[in-house]
Design an enzyme around this catalytic site. Sequence first.
Site, short mmCIF file in Angstrom:
data_model
loop_
_atom_site.label_atom_id
_atom_site.label_comp_id
_atom_site.label_asym_id
_atom_site.label_seq_id
_atom_site.Cartn_x
_atom_site.Cartn_y
_atom_site.Cartn_z
N GLY A 173 -26.37 54.41 71.22
CA GLY A 173 -25.07 54.74 71.78
C GLY A 173 -24.46 53.57 72.52
N SER A 174 -23.15 53.46 72.49
CA SER A 174 -22.47 52.45 73.29
C SER A 174 -22.56 52.84 74.77
CB SER A 174 -21.01 52.34 72.85
OG SER A 174 -20.93 51.87 71.51
N GLY A 175 -22.24 51.89 75.64
CA GLY A 175 -22.33 52.14 77.07
C GLY A 175 -23.53 51.47 77.72
N HIS A 176 -24.38 50.80 76.88
CA HIS A 176 -25.57 50.12 77.40
C HIS A 176 -25.43 48.60 77.30
CE1 HIS A 176 -27.35 54.05 77.49
NE2 HIS A 176 -27.38 54.16 76.17
N LYS B 260 -35.14 52.94 69.73
CA LYS B 260 -35.50 53.54 71.02
C LYS B 260 -35.83 55.01 70.79
CE LYS B 260 -31.69 52.66 73.23
NZ LYS B 260 -30.97 52.36 71.96
N ASP C 258 -31.55 58.94 67.51
CA ASP C 258 -31.81 57.59 66.99
C ASP C 258 -32.95 57.62 65.98
OD1 ASP C 258 -29.94 56.96 68.90
OD2 ASP C 258 -31.11 55.38 69.85
N HIS D 13 -29.20 57.51 80.02
CA HIS D 13 -28.04 58.36 79.74
C HIS D 13 -27.75 59.30 80.91
CE1 HIS D 13 -30.03 57.48 75.85
NE2 HIS D 13 -28.81 57.15 75.51
#
Length: 333
Positions: free
Chosen positions: A54-57, A105, A110, A219
Amino acid sequence: MKKLINKPEDVVLEELQGIEIAHPDLVKIHYDPNFIVRADAPVKGKVALVSGGGSGHEPMHGGFVGKGMLDAACPGAVFTSPTPDQMLEATKAVDGGAGVLHIVKNYTGDVMNFEMAADLAKGEGIDVEAVVVDDDVAVKDSLYTAGRRGVGLTVLMEKIVGAAAEEGRSLKEVADLARKINSQGRSMGMALTSCTVPHAGKPTFDLPEDEMEIGIGIHGEPGRTRMKIKPADEITEMLMMPIIEDLPFKSGDEVLLFVNGMGGTPLIELYIIYRKAVEIAEKHGIKVVRKLIGPYITSLEMAGTSITMLKMDSDLIKLWDAPVKTAGLRWGI
């Protein structure tokens, strides 16, 4: 919600456009499906490394695409797994004939989607191996996982295994090295604040001003315990001891110590944590031979930190020191 965005639904697309404009020497961006590949992909005869999440990392994973690290990264929506078609197309785009390693991960979406993509890629004649990262000692099962979460060790694995692939090691050798790293590294994190996913428009969880969460996930998943905020040295002890005891690390070990910022943590605080973490390691006879300090695997604007320790040997040290040139990590070039 205060964020430097236009519309929540355009966040990932506009980020990719920004990366494309900023780093044309390092990466190429593919849209629909979205993925990032190194500018010279595919590299003939080299094992290719593909990761994603996911984006945001950020900078993980797109910021780690380039020479000496990843060949491709698949960005999902914020905190949402990429889709199998992203992973499949990225795998095909970077296959140089020596096979492809998926670094995954341990989050349910995922793992499932990468498995599906690997099966499809194998059906098209590409040799694919996958390694799952599950280094978080905080909790066994979480909202997003069966088993331990994959966190800070992912960055170290991508760097070290990327160097091994650059050297020309085989797919089996590269995959075995990734599994060795996973078996020798442990992480734990904490949060002082929550974070706000753009689409949600409000904090992921409620954390009072005078409290902190120990063992948080990237998250915003709950951790081991919530308590009143403690001084930095006590917090560092709460993170270091479960890491040391889990492997367990022992006197005489040489380690890479990674103190990570979760997105909203200033470097001044990370160095305070690092100082105490080294002191605790040395008290247990553990020698810190390499380090990484900074916001490399973040959780949007969350304030907090995570600590990762990886047991090193001469081969891992050599690969860590090898040249790397990505947007998010570079040295020796």
